[in-house]
Design a protein around this motif. Structure first.
Motif, PDB file in Angstrom:
ATOM      1  N   THR A 362      -8.374 -56.489 -85.236  1.00  0.00           N
ATOM      2  CA  THR A 362      -9.116 -56.014 -84.066  1.00  0.00           C
ATOM      3  C   THR A 362     -10.122 -54.998 -84.572  1.00  0.00           C
ATOM      4  OG1 THR A 362      -7.269 -56.343 -82.533  1.00  0.00           O
ATOM      5  CG2 THR A 362      -8.992 -54.799 -81.865  1.00  0.00           C
ATOM      6  N   ARG A 510      -4.150 -54.860 -72.886  1.00  0.00           N
ATOM      7  CA  ARG A 510      -4.328 -54.819 -74.347  1.00  0.00           C
ATOM      8  C   ARG A 510      -3.037 -55.174 -75.075  1.00  0.00           C
ATOM      9  NH1 ARG A 510      -4.973 -50.108 -76.012  1.00  0.00           N
ATOM     10  NH2 ARG A 510      -5.073 -48.847 -74.114  1.00  0.00           N
ATOM     11  N   VAL A 522     -10.652 -60.199 -83.027  1.00  0.00           N
ATOM     12  CA  VAL A 522     -10.991 -59.578 -81.748  1.00  0.00           C
ATOM     13  C   VAL A 522     -12.006 -58.467 -82.001  1.00  0.00           C
ATOM     14  CG1 VAL A 522     -10.131 -58.318 -79.740  1.00  0.00           C
ATOM     15  CG2 VAL A 522      -8.722 -60.101 -80.792  1.00  0.00           C
ATOM     16  N   ALA A 535      -7.153 -49.991 -82.829  1.00  0.00           N
ATOM     17  CA  ALA A 535      -7.835 -51.083 -83.548  1.00  0.00           C
ATOM     18  C   ALA A 535      -7.602 -50.948 -85.052  1.00  0.00           C
ATOM     19  CB  ALA A 535      -9.331 -51.044 -83.240  1.00  0.00           C
TER      20      ALA A 535
END
Length: 577
Positions: A362, A510, A522, A535
């Motif tokens: 991510t 999330r 992502v 992230a």
């Protein structure tokens, strides 16, 4: 005219049939006066019933032939014009769907709508006139002129003296009508633009009590359109009485001279009646031709506007023979990418941007407003093309892909959730038109939208109004996320797609995404640090430059810009975690 001919020649069979029916119509129009003259001179005048019946039957027969020709002419003319405009609108729509964002900006949505609707209608109206009368009038004019000369050569000069006067009138009207038509269509664009802005921003207008301002603005546009329309239609309206006045003078002179010749025994009554009919057809044909000629400038303006659309070369070029499949999935790399919006090459939005991202990661992008976050991710599906550098998806430059195949790899959720009129099911199936209800409900569950959809009376079959205006902002965002999940892409792009969600819903969504997209790439653009603090990599942008990359904890220590953004949003306890 080239545009109209380009579409017309697709229907050569109908065009040939149109010509055949034109001749049938001319037969009735010129055959009846001839037979009428013969009937009067050889049947009525000498009181010969046999000749009256003979010529009468021929007139009935020609009438029937002419009726078939007239019906066929109307049918082929209507079918040709409507088919041509259908094809033209299809091509416009196909062209516009492939426009880059830059090209949309050049034309404007209001102008695109006007060109597809009103301009196409102007061309269709002109073509209907051409197919019904445009081909007929020159043939009728020539044939009637021949019959006039054959019937009374000495009277024919009166008719042909009027033709130059009529031609001058037509030329003058054509000269002035083209610029008037151009102004009219531009003013119509202005009306559509003003109306579209008012309707789309009605809530803001009411909130700021600016109804009168927009009302005045619309009135200015409407008055400009009305003024240009009045000028054009007044010019067109003057043609009819002007031509009629000339026609009447010609008829009076012919009747006077013809009566003198009949009195002198130089002409028969039937011949004069036939001659007057021929004159009528000559002048009427000329008037129809003048109508076509006067309509041409308006149609030409509209055709030029349509052709300008169709001839646009897209700045984002297709690659129909490009890559459609790859061995790797979910890999992304920016290599010294620089991008500036068209016309602003001296001030790039992004400068020398480089980073890599892999499947299962991510990657988040943060920065101040205007730092280039949203622009950066819009370069991946080639909404714009970079000025310098290369973007690699799964090891291949994005230019090398078939554009549809490239975008099929990506699930893009924009800042403003866009939903279409139709049911919720239809909106979700934009992601995958074959998706089952089970897949749709699973996507809704992950997007935290299943609960509110189940509460709707028709659930998946609930009809959304235009733009999804019967839903809240958060509901629209969750449906937009669910639509991307239905697609099951290799790369997810969330462009500030959680901004309308409360913190609790944001956190649950999330968490659901993390389990579902564990093997996907992502990409997240977010204003809230809380959305992206977990992230794998955070890319910090400042004035188009990548100034730092790392995890949340790393950036708090190494990036003053990120630390300042985080400090403005998080409590001391959250910063210490």
């Amino acid at each position: 005219m080239r545009l109209m001919w380009r579409y017309t020649k697709r229907y050569k069979g109908l065009l040939a049939l149109n010509f055949i029916f034109v001749f049938g119509f001319i037969l009735i129009e010129l055959g009846l006066p001839t037979l009428l003259g013969q009937l009067i001179d050889h049947g009525v005048a000498p009181k010969n019933p046999a000749e009256v019946y003979h010529f009468g039957l021929w007139m009935v027969l020609i009438n029937l032939i002419g009726l078939v020709g007239l019906i066929g002419l109307a049918y082929t003319g209507s079918k040709l014009s409507t088919n041509i405009i259908r094809d033209m609108r299809d091509d416009i729509f196909e062209q516009v769907t492939h426009f880059s964002h830059e090209t949309y900006g050049e034309f404007g949505v209001s102008s695109l709508i006007t060109r597809t609707t009103n301009d196409a209608f102007q061309v269709m109206t002109f073509l209907q006139m051409v197919f019904r009368t445009g081909f007929m009038t020159p043939l009728m004019f020539i044939a009637s002129g021949v019959m006039i000369v054959r019937t009374a050569r000495d009277l024919a000069g009166v008719v042909f003296l009027a033709v130059p006067v009529l031609l001058i009138g037509v030329a003058v009207i054509g000269y002035f009508s083209e610029p008037m038509s151009t102004r009219q269509q531009k003013n119509l664009d202005w009306v559509n633009l003003t109306l579209r802005e008012m309707l789309s921003g009605i809530r803001v207008i009411r909130a700021f009590v600016r109804e009168k301002f927009f009302g005045d603005h619309f009135e200015d546009a409407n008055r400009a359109y009305t003024k240009s329309s009045i000028s054009l239609y007044t010019l067109m309206a003057l043609a009819q009485p002007g031509f009629s006045f000339i026609f009447n003078i010609v008829f009076v002179i012919i009747l006077w001279l013809g009566a003198l010749q009949i009195n002198a025994g130089q002409m028969e009554i039937g011949a004069l009646i036939a001659f007057i009919e021929y004159i009528f057809h000559v002048l009427f044909s000329f008037m129809l031709f003048a109508s076509v000629f006067m309509m041409y400038p308006r149609a030409a303006v509209s055709a030029k506007r349509i052709d300008a659309l169709l001839q646009v070369k897209n700045t984002v070029t297709e690659n129909p023979n490009g890559i459609t499949t790859t061995t790797t999935h979910g890999e992304l790399a920016f290599d010294q990418v620089t991008f500036a919006y068209p016309g602003h090459s001296e001030s790039p939005i992004l400068r020398d941007v480089s980073f890599t991202a892999h499947a299962g990661q991510t990657v988040a992008f943060v920065g101040s407003t205007g730092s280039g976050k949203s622009t950066l991710i819009q370069l991946i599906p080639r909404f714009f093309d970079v000025n310098e550098g290369t973007i690699l998806v799964d090891g291949h430059p994005v230019y090398d892909y078939n554009l549809k195949a490239l975008r099929a790899k990506i699930g893009y959720i924009p800042q403003k959730a866009v939903l279409f009129s139709g049911s919720i099911r239809e909106n979700l199936q934009y992601g995958d038109k074959t998706a089952s209800d089970e897949s749709l409900w699973e996507a809704l569950r992950i997007a935290e939208a299943a609960d509110f959809v189940r509460e709707l009376p028709e659930q998946l079959d609930t009809v959304l109004s235009e733009g999804g205006s019967n839903l809240s902002g958060g509901q629209k965002q969750r449906l937009a996320i669910a639509r991307a999940l239905v697609r099951k892409p290799e790369i997810y792009i969330f462009d500030d797609s959680f901004s309308a969600l409360d913190y609790a819903t944001d956190a649950r969504l999330r968490q659901n995404l993390a389990a579902t997209t564990s093997d996907k790439l992502v990409l997240i653009v977010a204003q809230r640090v809380g959305t992206i603090m977990h992230a794998d990599t955070i890319v910090v942008l400042d004035e188009g430059h990548v100034v730092a990359t790392g995890t949340h904890k790393e950036l708090l220590k190494t990036s003053p810009i990120y630390a300042a953004i985080a400090a403005s949003q998080l409590s001391e306890e959250e910063l210490a975690q």
